[in-house]
Design a protein around this motif. Structure first.
Motif, PDB file in Angstrom:
ATOM      1  N   MET A 145      -5.199  -7.613   1.537  1.00  0.00           N
ATOM      2  CA  MET A 145      -5.236  -6.417   0.696  1.00  0.00           C
ATOM      3  C   MET A 145      -3.839  -5.896   0.398  1.00  0.00           C
ATOM      4  O   MET A 145      -3.501  -5.602  -0.753  1.00  0.00           O
ATOM      5  CB  MET A 145      -6.075  -5.336   1.389  1.00  0.00           C
ATOM      6  N   THR A 146      -3.022  -5.781   1.426  1.00  0.00           N
ATOM      7  CA  THR A 146      -1.695  -5.191   1.241  1.00  0.00           C
ATOM      8  C   THR A 146      -0.669  -6.183   0.712  1.00  0.00           C
ATOM      9  O   THR A 146       0.314  -5.790   0.089  1.00  0.00           O
ATOM     10  CB  THR A 146      -1.193  -4.586   2.564  1.00  0.00           C
ATOM     11  N   GLY A 147      -0.918  -7.478   0.944  1.00  0.00           N
ATOM     12  CA  GLY A 147       0.026  -8.474   0.483  1.00  0.00           C
ATOM     13  C   GLY A 147      -0.263  -9.025  -0.893  1.00  0.00           C
ATOM     14  O   GLY A 147       0.636  -9.575  -1.551  1.00  0.00           O
ATOM     15  N   PHE A 148      -1.525  -8.875  -1.378  1.00  0.00           N
ATOM     16  CA  PHE A 148      -1.872  -9.480  -2.662  1.00  0.00           C
ATOM     17  C   PHE A 148      -2.762  -8.614  -3.548  1.00  0.00           C
ATOM     18  O   PHE A 148      -2.419  -8.348  -4.697  1.00  0.00           O
ATOM     19  CB  PHE A 148      -2.552 -10.835  -2.430  1.00  0.00           C
ATOM     20  N   ILE A 149      -3.905  -8.150  -3.040  1.00  0.00           N
ATOM     21  CA  ILE A 149      -4.877  -7.466  -3.902  1.00  0.00           C
ATOM     22  C   ILE A 149      -4.289  -6.178  -4.475  1.00  0.00           C
ATOM     23  O   ILE A 149      -4.316  -5.956  -5.693  1.00  0.00           O
ATOM     24  CB  ILE A 149      -6.186  -7.175  -3.137  1.00  0.00           C
ATOM     25  N   TYR A 150      -3.768  -5.321  -3.619  1.00  0.00           N
ATOM     26  CA  TYR A 150      -3.149  -4.075  -4.099  1.00  0.00           C
ATOM     27  C   TYR A 150      -1.922  -4.352  -4.979  1.00  0.00           C
ATOM     28  O   TYR A 150      -1.796  -3.762  -6.068  1.00  0.00           O
ATOM     29  CB  TYR A 150      -2.785  -3.178  -2.915  1.00  0.00           C
ATOM     30  N   PRO A 151      -0.996  -5.213  -4.574  1.00  0.00           N
ATOM     31  CA  PRO A 151       0.164  -5.459  -5.442  1.00  0.00           C
ATOM     32  C   PRO A 151      -0.185  -5.975  -6.831  1.00  0.00           C
ATOM     33  O   PRO A 151       0.512  -5.669  -7.805  1.00  0.00           O
ATOM     34  CB  PRO A 151       0.969  -6.503  -4.650  1.00  0.00           C
ATOM     35  N   MET A 152      -1.267  -6.739  -6.951  1.00  0.00           N
ATOM     36  CA  MET A 152      -1.641  -7.255  -8.264  1.00  0.00           C
ATOM     37  C   MET A 152      -2.065  -6.136  -9.207  1.00  0.00           C
ATOM     38  O   MET A 152      -1.625  -6.094 -10.369  1.00  0.00           O
ATOM     39  CB  MET A 152      -2.766  -8.281  -8.130  1.00  0.00           C
ATOM     40  N   GLU A 153      -2.919  -5.222  -8.729  1.00  0.00           N
ATOM     41  CA  GLU A 153      -3.299  -4.132  -9.641  1.00  0.00           C
ATOM     42  C   GLU A 153      -2.138  -3.158  -9.846  1.00  0.00           C
ATOM     43  O   GLU A 153      -2.014  -2.541 -10.909  1.00  0.00           O
ATOM     44  CB  GLU A 153      -4.571  -3.414  -9.142  1.00  0.00           C
ATOM     45  N   GLY A 154      -1.249  -3.066  -8.862  1.00  0.00           N
ATOM     46  CA  GLY A 154      -0.036  -2.277  -9.052  1.00  0.00           C
ATOM     47  C   GLY A 154       0.895  -2.891 -10.076  1.00  0.00           C
ATOM     48  O   GLY A 154       1.600  -2.188 -10.814  1.00  0.00           O
ATOM     49  N   ARG A 155       0.894  -4.201 -10.156  1.00  0.00           N
ATOM     50  CA  ARG A 155       1.711  -4.927 -11.142  1.00  0.00           C
ATOM     51  C   ARG A 155       1.276  -4.586 -12.568  1.00  0.00           C
ATOM     52  O   ARG A 155       2.103  -4.473 -13.475  1.00  0.00           O
ATOM     53  CB  ARG A 155       1.560  -6.429 -10.877  1.00  0.00           C
ATOM     54  N   GLY A 181      -6.086   6.516  -9.138  1.00  0.00           N
ATOM     55  CA  GLY A 181      -6.786   5.254  -9.305  1.00  0.00           C
ATOM     56  C   GLY A 181      -6.099   4.104  -8.609  1.00  0.00           C
ATOM     57  O   GLY A 181      -6.726   3.327  -7.893  1.00  0.00           O
ATOM     58  N   ILE A 182      -4.780   4.007  -8.794  1.00  0.00           N
ATOM     59  CA  ILE A 182      -4.016   2.873  -8.293  1.00  0.00           C
ATOM     60  C   ILE A 182      -4.047   2.796  -6.768  1.00  0.00           C
ATOM     61  O   ILE A 182      -4.115   1.709  -6.193  1.00  0.00           O
ATOM     62  CB  ILE A 182      -2.563   2.958  -8.803  1.00  0.00           C
ATOM     63  N   VAL A 183      -4.021   3.935  -6.103  1.00  0.00           N
ATOM     64  CA  VAL A 183      -4.044   3.963  -4.639  1.00  0.00           C
ATOM     65  C   VAL A 183      -5.436   4.323  -4.115  1.00  0.00           C
ATOM     66  O   VAL A 183      -6.046   3.574  -3.350  1.00  0.00           O
ATOM     67  CB  VAL A 183      -3.005   4.960  -4.091  1.00  0.00           C
ATOM     68  N   HIS A 184      -5.961   5.467  -4.547  1.00  0.00           N
ATOM     69  CA  HIS A 184      -7.169   6.008  -3.915  1.00  0.00           C
ATOM     70  C   HIS A 184      -8.441   5.294  -4.356  1.00  0.00           C
ATOM     71  O   HIS A 184      -9.248   4.869  -3.514  1.00  0.00           O
ATOM     72  CB  HIS A 184      -7.249   7.511  -4.178  1.00  0.00           C
ATOM     73  N   MET A 185      -8.652   5.157  -5.648  1.00  0.00           N
ATOM     74  CA  MET A 185      -9.858   4.467  -6.092  1.00  0.00           C
ATOM     75  C   MET A 185      -9.814   2.989  -5.702  1.00  0.00           C
ATOM     76  O   MET A 185     -10.845   2.393  -5.388  1.00  0.00           O
ATOM     77  CB  MET A 185     -10.028   4.615  -7.601  1.00  0.00           C
ATOM     78  N   ALA A 186      -8.620   2.409  -5.689  1.00  0.00           N
ATOM     79  CA  ALA A 186      -8.489   1.014  -5.265  1.00  0.00           C
ATOM     80  C   ALA A 186      -8.913   0.848  -3.812  1.00  0.00           C
ATOM     81  O   ALA A 186      -9.643  -0.079  -3.461  1.00  0.00           O
ATOM     82  CB  ALA A 186      -7.049   0.540  -5.463  1.00  0.00           C
TER      83      ALA A 186
END
Length: 420
Positions: A145-155, A181-186
């Protein structure tokens, strides 16, 4: 003289960034205390272990690859934590662009501020799956989650890149100032996929559809955690202004602080009043979640509303979170701390209200952005959860859940002198 003025601005903005990042880091304590207070005493040590471990995991994975995925660049710290060249590069850039324009601060400060946001997102998942998920399965998910999933939507959002090369969210009017959305809804989307696979805690719902309350063991701790989060949110939203070293930015920061506080207060009031109407009592847990809901709602755009508008947004969020918590319970979706409602439902609400005060945002852009974030995080998380379930399993055994995660996962109890 011009160089000295710039160096002063550079120092002020860097220092402000770091202090705000430290406030957001302190939110980890808030999430830990809130979650520990809202679960049964037999799961307290596991909750504490999980929250501290997820913070360490998030910091490490974002350092290794997450930051580079989100903003572009090489892996393993290259270009993130540099040396003396950072100031020289910033001075050269400023000479080209003029002073008082773009934010100027250490790249290391930027990384530090970004990494504590990642940990916040992962903390949301922790609360929703509490009391029945295996510790090591959760931490394995945290790595992805922290290494890939979150960074992708942050990208695709803060990073400004096209979504799979198809469309650009910024170009269609998507705005998310500090991450409703980017942090909380994700975080809530990842949590929802895990919760649906896990199922409810044993004993939460009866065979005839009745809902059985499972009270938290330490409500004073939960209240303290909420107040810590409230304080930390000033760094969360305030730091997202990205600078302080000029009059316009200073005024924006002040307004963001004011609106953040006003929305939290409105959320607490809205939730408390609705809970009184529904239950006939002042429900502390709804009050706490109402304050957090107000904070989540204003996070998408805390700089453009008036203080009154921020308060009203908070009231609406407080009402919404109570109704959402009750709705999830009716659907037999067990969320011990209300994370899905506070961060998911209200995070979506926060995105949708941005165009009311910020003309740069469009309703279509906000809706497309929200759907993009939710769809990506939910589907990607579901696939990861399914893989972990197939290999390691997700849920504690019935005996371990009855005994408590403290003994099963950590081999110790938070309150060994108490007899259950």
């Amino acid at each position: 003289m011009q160089s000295q003025i710039f160096e002063l601005q550079y120092a002020i903005d860097t220092f402000y960034f770091l202090i705000c990042g430290a406030l957001v880091m302190w939110m980890a304590a808030g999430f830990t205390m809130l979650e520990a207070g809202m679960v049964r005493s037999k799961n307290t040590v596991e909750i504490l272990t999980k929250n501290i471990a997820l913070f360490a995991t998030a910091c490490t994975m974002y350092m290794i690859c997450g930051y580079a995925i989100m903003y572009g660049g090489e892996l393993f710290l290259s270009g993130i934590v540099g040396g003396s060249t950072l100031v020289a590069d910033a001075l050269a850039t400023s000479a080209e662009n003029g002073f008082g324009g773009d934010s100027v601060y250490s790249a290391a400060a930027d990384f530090f501020f970004q990494v504590v946001f990642v940990a916040t997102c992962m903390s949301i998942v922790s609360g929703a799956v509490a009391e029945r998920m295996k510790l090591w399965s959760f931490l394995l998910f945290a790595v992805i989650m922290t290494g890939f999933i979150y960074p992708m939507e942050g990208r695709w959002t803060w990073g400004g890149q096209d979504v799979f090369g198809l469309y650009n969210l910024g170009a269609i009017g998507f705005v998310d100032f500090a991450g409703s959305g980017i942090v909380h809804m994700a975080g809530a989307a990842a949590a929802l996929s895990g919760v649906l696979l896990l199922g409810a805690r044993r004993g939460k719902y009866g065979s005839k559809g009745e809902i059985r309350a499972i009270p938290g063991a330490n409500l004073p701790l939960a209240a303290l955690g909420t107040l810590i989060l409230w304080m930390g949110w000033f760094g969360f939203n305030g730091g997202s202004v990205l600078k302080l070293g000029d009059i316009a930015s200073a005024n924006t920061v002040a307004m963001v602080f004011l609106n953040t506080n006003a929305a939290a207060a409105g959320g607490a009031i809205g939730a408390l009043l609705l809970a009184r109407l529904i239950f006939g009592k002042a429900d502390l847990t709804m009050l706490l979640n109402g304050a957090l809901a107000g904070l989540v709602a204003i996070t998408a755009e805390p700089s453009t509303p008036s203080a009154l508008q921020a308060t009203l947004f908070g009231v609406a969020a407080g009402v919404l979170v109570v109704l959402s918590i009750l709705a999830f319970d009716k659907m037999k979706i067990d969320d011990p701390v209300g994370a899905l409602s506070v961060h998911g439902v209200v995070g979506f609400f926060g995105l949708l209200i941005v165009p009311i005060t910020n003309p740069a945002a469009s309703f279509v852009g906000q809706l497309v952005g929200a759907l993009t974030i939710f769809a990506w995080v939910y589907v990607a998380s579901l696939l990861v959860w399914l893989a972990i379930k197939a290999v390691f399993g997700l849920r504690l055994s019935e005996e371990e859940e009855y005994e408590g995660a403290d003994i099963a996962e950590c081999g110790m109890e938070a309150y060994p002198e108490f007899v259950r």
